[in-house]
Design a protein around this motif. Sequence first.
Motif, mmCIF file in Angstrom:
data_model
loop_
_atom_site.group_PDB
_atom_site.id
_atom_site.type_symbol
_atom_site.label_atom_id
_atom_site.label_comp_id
_atom_site.label_asym_id
_atom_site.label_seq_id
_atom_site.Cartn_x
_atom_site.Cartn_y
_atom_site.Cartn_z
ATOM 1 N N THR A 29 39.559 35.263 43.005
ATOM 2 C CA THR A 29 40.343 35.786 44.118
ATOM 3 C C THR A 29 39.754 37.033 44.757
ATOM 4 O O THR A 29 40.216 37.455 45.820
ATOM 5 C CB THR A 29 41.782 36.107 43.657
ATOM 6 N N ALA A 49 42.347 34.910 39.395
ATOM 7 C CA ALA A 49 43.795 34.925 39.591
ATOM 8 C C ALA A 49 44.555 35.288 38.320
ATOM 9 O O ALA A 49 45.676 35.801 38.385
ATOM 10 C CB ALA A 49 44.261 33.562 40.104
ATOM 11 N N HIS A 105 45.721 37.615 45.578
ATOM 12 C CA HIS A 105 44.684 37.256 46.548
ATOM 13 C C HIS A 105 43.719 38.419 46.689
ATOM 14 O O HIS A 105 43.878 39.476 46.050
ATOM 15 C CB HIS A 105 45.294 36.884 47.901
ATOM 16 N N SER A 106 42.705 38.228 47.533
ATOM 17 C CA SER A 106 41.600 39.179 47.619
ATOM 18 C C SER A 106 42.053 40.583 47.970
ATOM 19 O O SER A 106 41.498 41.571 47.494
ATOM 20 C CB SER A 106 40.579 38.689 48.640
ATOM 21 N N ARG A 277 38.269 31.656 48.317
ATOM 22 C CA ARG A 277 39.322 32.647 48.069
ATOM 23 C C ARG A 277 38.844 34.091 48.286
ATOM 24 O O ARG A 277 39.654 34.990 48.457
ATOM 25 C CB ARG A 277 39.852 32.495 46.646
#
Length: 315
Positions: A29, A49, A105-106, A277
């Motif tokens: 991620t 993640a 998430h990133s 991602r």
Amino acid sequence: MQASPLMFTDQAQQDVIMVLKFPSNSPVTHVAANTQPGLATPAVITVTANRLFAVNKWHNLPAHQGAVQDQPYQLPVEIDPLIACGTGTHRRQITDLLDQSIQVHSQCFVITSDNRYILVCGFWDKSFRVYSTDTGETTTPRAILTGHDYEITCAAVCAELGLVLSGSQEGPCLIHSMNGDLLRTLEGPENCLKPKLIQASREGHCVIFYENGCFCTFSVNGKLQATVETDDHIRAIQLSRDGQYLLTGGDNGVVVVRRVSDLRQLFAYPGCDAGIRAMALSFDQRCIISGMASGSIVLFYNDFNRWHHEYQTRY
């Protein structure tokens, strides 16, 4: 981490340097590539993640040794710029749990430019926490920035200009100084209300991706310069250091190169077998590192001059 067979056609493989697979299979991620010469530990840092992070040592190599004459942009296959196996890699886990309502998430992570710390948001108490990449332990944040009325969904740091950019769920994007002063508000078009991703270059260009699928480019003074829509569910964006080019990747597994000034597409890489991602550029900008939903990272060869020239030839 281990090398994985390439999933691309023979023709497409000229743009692929390497595919590496994480054993956990958890989506990658976040990717940060702080590979500049002079760092104590040049590395690519990945976060999955399930909150595992790895510091993968990077070896800077001479460019284009042994390139094939008919394929001047292809890196020789024996070059292996990322060392990520066995004893060469630190794999640790962020032990504190994130809020269960938060999708990891990133934009939940920021890596400092010296690869020493990871900043993480998304905790139940709405805090940011700072972790050492060496020990995995928490440390103390330097400053607290305020100004949003709703939860923060994305953030970026432009160290060269001393700026922090952030966007919230139901509000505009803000520009702060690193001392905490609120400097400017970035207002998008009327239908662009929920920023999801944000990036800033050292030249002052800012790109924001909104939930409705719209990209917007702003100057550092807040002027809206360009907009474009995409039907891909974008999960990662990355600006070149000079702010002239934008890389994007999403659920369709394709890395796209755009020109920032008007957001026109210059080039699209061969599609991967999983969604993208996260994304980063090596310091010399010759390598794009993309984190995949499958738990892999894919390294693409990059040449912004080539993409610009091919675009000019087409049009």
